[in-house]
Design a protein around this motif. Structure first.
Motif, PDB file in Angstrom:
ATOM      1  N   ALA A 186       5.136  -9.877  27.182  1.00 42.29           N
ATOM      2  CA  ALA A 186       3.865  -9.554  27.837  1.00 42.29           C
ATOM      3  C   ALA A 186       4.112  -8.757  29.112  1.00 42.29           C
ATOM      4  CB  ALA A 186       3.092 -10.829  28.150  1.00 42.29           C
ATOM      5  N   GLU A 187       5.113  -9.145  29.873  1.00 42.30           N
ATOM      6  CA  GLU A 187       5.437  -8.438  31.115  1.00 42.30           C
ATOM      7  C   GLU A 187       5.859  -6.994  30.832  1.00 42.30           C
ATOM      8  OE1 GLU A 187       8.660  -8.843  34.751  1.00 42.30           O
ATOM      9  OE2 GLU A 187       8.140 -10.634  33.605  1.00 42.30           O
ATOM     10  N   ILE A 188       6.679  -6.810  29.819  1.00 36.79           N
ATOM     11  CA  ILE A 188       7.142  -5.475  29.449  1.00 36.79           C
ATOM     12  C   ILE A 188       5.975  -4.621  28.971  1.00 36.79           C
ATOM     13  CG2 ILE A 188       8.524  -4.186  27.758  1.00 36.79           C
ATOM     14  CD1 ILE A 188      10.543  -6.581  27.942  1.00 36.79           C
ATOM     15  N   CYS A 189       5.128  -5.185  28.135  1.00 32.10           N
ATOM     16  CA  CYS A 189       3.982  -4.432  27.624  1.00 32.10           C
ATOM     17  C   CYS A 189       3.020  -4.045  28.746  1.00 32.10           C
ATOM     18  CB  CYS A 189       3.260  -5.229  26.543  1.00 32.10           C
ATOM     19  SG  CYS A 189       4.206  -5.364  25.021  1.00 32.10           S
ATOM     20  N   ASN A 190       2.801  -4.932  29.691  1.00 29.46           N
ATOM     21  CA  ASN A 190       1.939  -4.601  30.823  1.00 29.46           C
ATOM     22  C   ASN A 190       2.554  -3.492  31.679  1.00 29.46           C
ATOM     23  OD1 ASN A 190      -0.453  -6.169  30.596  1.00 29.46           O
ATOM     24  ND2 ASN A 190       0.709  -7.989  31.139  1.00 29.46           N
ATOM     25  N   ALA A 191       3.858  -3.528  31.878  1.00 36.94           N
ATOM     26  CA  ALA A 191       4.530  -2.480  32.647  1.00 36.94           C
ATOM     27  C   ALA A 191       4.398  -1.134  31.937  1.00 36.94           C
ATOM     28  CB  ALA A 191       5.999  -2.833  32.851  1.00 36.94           C
ATOM     29  N   CYS A 192       4.552  -1.143  30.634  1.00 35.31           N
ATOM     30  CA  CYS A 192       4.398   0.086  29.852  1.00 35.31           C
ATOM     31  C   CYS A 192       2.972   0.605  29.975  1.00 35.31           C
ATOM     32  CB  CYS A 192       4.759  -0.171  28.396  1.00 35.31           C
ATOM     33  SG  CYS A 192       4.629   1.290  27.341  1.00 35.31           S
ATOM     34  N   ALA A 193       2.013  -0.286  29.869  1.00 31.46           N
ATOM     35  CA  ALA A 193       0.609   0.108  29.963  1.00 31.46           C
ATOM     36  C   ALA A 193       0.312   0.734  31.323  1.00 31.46           C
ATOM     37  CB  ALA A 193      -0.299  -1.093  29.731  1.00 31.46           C
ATOM     38  N   GLU A 194       0.841   0.143  32.380  1.00 27.24           N
ATOM     39  CA  GLU A 194       0.621   0.683  33.717  1.00 27.24           C
ATOM     40  C   GLU A 194       1.168   2.100  33.844  1.00 27.24           C
ATOM     41  OE1 GLU A 194       2.145  -2.065  36.638  1.00 27.24           O
ATOM     42  OE2 GLU A 194       0.890  -3.694  35.845  1.00 27.24           O
ATOM     43  N   GLU A 195       2.350   2.310  33.304  1.00 23.16           N
ATOM     44  CA  GLU A 195       2.950   3.652  33.363  1.00 23.16           C
ATOM     45  C   GLU A 195       2.144   4.636  32.525  1.00 23.16           C
ATOM     46  OE1 GLU A 195       5.385   6.509  34.787  1.00 23.16           O
ATOM     47  OE2 GLU A 195       5.365   4.422  35.429  1.00 23.16           O
ATOM     48  N   CYS A 196       1.744   4.233  31.339  1.00 21.30           N
ATOM     49  CA  CYS A 196       0.963   5.122  30.479  1.00 21.30           C
ATOM     50  C   CYS A 196      -0.391   5.442  31.100  1.00 21.30           C
ATOM     51  CB  CYS A 196       0.794   4.501  29.096  1.00 21.30           C
ATOM     52  SG  CYS A 196       2.313   4.498  28.124  1.00 21.30           S
ATOM     53  N   GLU A 197      -0.981   4.469  31.779  1.00 20.91           N
ATOM     54  CA  GLU A 197      -2.277   4.704  32.419  1.00 20.91           C
ATOM     55  C   GLU A 197      -2.177   5.771  33.509  1.00 20.91           C
ATOM     56  OE1 GLU A 197      -3.219   0.680  33.454  1.00 20.91           O
ATOM     57  OE2 GLU A 197      -4.239   0.327  31.536  1.00 20.91           O
ATOM     58  N   LYS A 198      -1.035   5.863  34.169  1.00 22.21           N
ATOM     59  CA  LYS A 198      -0.839   6.916  35.173  1.00 22.21           C
ATOM     60  C   LYS A 198      -0.953   8.293  34.529  1.00 22.21           C
ATOM     61  CE  LYS A 198       2.370   4.197  37.950  1.00 22.21           C
ATOM     62  NZ  LYS A 198       3.798   4.086  38.367  1.00 22.21           N
ATOM     63  N   HIS A 199      -0.337   8.444  33.380  1.00 23.37           N
ATOM     64  CA  HIS A 199      -0.363   9.728  32.676  1.00 23.37           C
ATOM     65  C   HIS A 199      -1.720   9.968  32.022  1.00 23.37           C
ATOM     66  CE1 HIS A 199       3.934  10.319  33.311  1.00 23.37           C
ATOM     67  NE2 HIS A 199       4.066   9.029  33.052  1.00 23.37           N
ATOM     68  N   ALA A 200      -2.333   8.886  31.565  1.00 23.95           N
ATOM     69  CA  ALA A 200      -3.646   9.011  30.936  1.00 23.95           C
ATOM     70  C   ALA A 200      -4.672   9.527  31.937  1.00 23.95           C
ATOM     71  CB  ALA A 200      -4.093   7.665  30.363  1.00 23.95           C
ATOM     72  N   SER A 201      -4.516   9.140  33.197  1.00 25.79           N
ATOM     73  CA  SER A 201      -5.457   9.595  34.225  1.00 25.79           C
ATOM     74  C   SER A 201      -5.351  11.097  34.463  1.00 25.79           C
ATOM     75  CB  SER A 201      -5.227   8.837  35.535  1.00 25.79           C
ATOM     76  OG  SER A 201      -3.987   9.202  36.111  1.00 25.79           O
ATOM     77  N   MET A 202      -4.286  11.700  33.956  1.00 19.38           N
ATOM     78  CA  MET A 202      -4.110  13.155  34.070  1.00 19.38           C
ATOM     79  C   MET A 202      -4.573  13.869  32.798  1.00 19.38           C
ATOM     80  SD  MET A 202      -0.495  13.445  36.107  1.00 19.38           S
ATOM     81  CE  MET A 202       0.399  12.137  35.264  1.00 19.38           C
ATOM     82  N   GLY A 203      -5.259  13.135  31.937  1.00 21.32           N
ATOM     83  CA  GLY A 203      -5.846  13.738  30.753  1.00 21.32           C
ATOM     84  C   GLY A 203      -5.009  13.673  29.489  1.00 21.32           C
ATOM     85  N   MET A 204      -3.933  12.924  29.504  1.00 27.52           N
ATOM     86  CA  MET A 204      -3.085  12.828  28.309  1.00 27.52           C
ATOM     87  C   MET A 204      -3.622  11.721  27.405  1.00 27.52           C
ATOM     88  SD  MET A 204       0.680  13.337  29.880  1.00 27.52           S
ATOM     89  CE  MET A 204       1.074  14.746  30.889  1.00 27.52           C
ATOM     90  N   GLU A 205      -4.315  12.141  26.367  1.00 23.70           N
ATOM     91  CA  GLU A 205      -5.001  11.210  25.465  1.00 23.70           C
ATOM     92  C   GLU A 205      -4.030  10.246  24.790  1.00 23.70           C
ATOM     93  OE1 GLU A 205      -7.989   9.245  23.362  1.00 23.70           O
ATOM     94  OE2 GLU A 205      -8.058  10.477  25.151  1.00 23.70           O
ATOM     95  N   HIS A 206      -2.882  10.739  24.352  1.00 26.21           N
ATOM     96  CA  HIS A 206      -1.936   9.866  23.666  1.00 26.21           C
ATOM     97  C   HIS A 206      -1.418   8.762  24.599  1.00 26.21           C
ATOM     98  CE1 HIS A 206       0.647  12.938  25.506  1.00 26.21           C
ATOM     99  NE2 HIS A 206       1.626  12.046  25.470  1.00 26.21           N
TER     100      HIS A 206
END
Length: 58
Positions: free
Chosen positions: A16-36
Protein backbone atom coordinates in the motif's frame (compact mmCIF):
# COMPACT_ATOMS: atom_id res chain seq x y z
CA UNK A 1 -1.55 -15.20 3.11
CA UNK A 2 -3.38 -18.44 2.54
CA UNK A 3 -0.73 -20.25 4.57
CA UNK A 4 -0.97 -17.79 7.44
CA UNK A 5 2.46 -16.21 7.09
CA UNK A 6 3.34 -13.93 9.96
CA UNK A 7 4.55 -11.41 7.37
CA UNK A 8 1.31 -11.11 5.40
CA UNK A 9 0.12 -7.97 7.17
CA UNK A 10 3.50 -6.27 6.79
CA UNK A 11 3.72 -7.16 3.10
CA UNK A 12 0.27 -5.73 2.45
CA UNK A 13 1.11 -2.51 4.29
CA UNK A 14 4.36 -2.09 2.35
CA UNK A 15 2.50 -2.74 -0.89
CA UNK A 16 0.00 0.00 0.00
CA UNK A 17 2.83 2.39 0.84
CA UNK A 18 4.59 1.70 -2.46
CA UNK A 19 1.39 2.10 -4.47
CA UNK A 20 0.60 5.40 -2.76
CA UNK A 21 4.12 6.68 -3.48
CA UNK A 22 3.73 5.71 -7.13
CA UNK A 23 0.36 7.43 -7.29
CA UNK A 24 1.80 10.62 -5.82
CA UNK A 25 4.57 10.69 -8.41
CA UNK A 26 2.18 9.95 -11.27
CA UNK A 27 -0.19 12.67 -10.07
CA UNK A 28 2.64 15.21 -10.44
CA UNK A 29 2.96 14.32 -14.11
CA UNK A 30 -0.78 14.05 -14.58
CA UNK A 31 -1.14 17.66 -13.46
CA UNK A 32 0.97 18.57 -16.50
CA UNK A 33 -1.57 16.99 -18.82
CA UNK A 34 -0.16 13.48 -19.17
CA UNK A 35 -3.29 11.35 -19.38
CA UNK A 36 -1.50 8.02 -19.02
CA UNK A 37 -0.03 9.25 -15.72
CA UNK A 38 -3.50 10.13 -14.43
CA UNK A 39 -4.65 6.62 -15.31
CA UNK A 40 -1.60 5.14 -13.59
CA UNK A 41 -2.24 7.21 -10.46
CA UNK A 42 -5.83 5.99 -10.30
CA UNK A 43 -4.72 2.37 -10.70
CA UNK A 44 -2.11 2.81 -7.99
CA UNK A 45 -4.67 4.31 -5.61
CA UNK A 46 -6.99 1.34 -6.20
CA UNK A 47 -4.10 -1.05 -5.57
CA UNK A 48 -3.14 0.80 -2.39
CA UNK A 49 -6.70 0.60 -1.12
CA UNK A 50 -6.89 -3.13 -1.85
CA UNK A 51 -3.58 -3.77 -0.10
CA UNK A 52 -4.66 -1.72 2.91
CA UNK A 53 -7.90 -3.70 3.14
CA UNK A 54 -5.98 -6.97 2.87
CA UNK A 55 -3.61 -5.92 5.65
CA UNK A 56 -6.58 -5.88 8.04
CA UNK A 57 -7.50 -9.43 7.04
CA UNK A 58 -3.98 -10.87 7.25
Amino acid sequence: MSLGSRYSEQICKVCAEICNACAEECEKHASMGMEHCRECAEACRRCAQACEEMSHVA
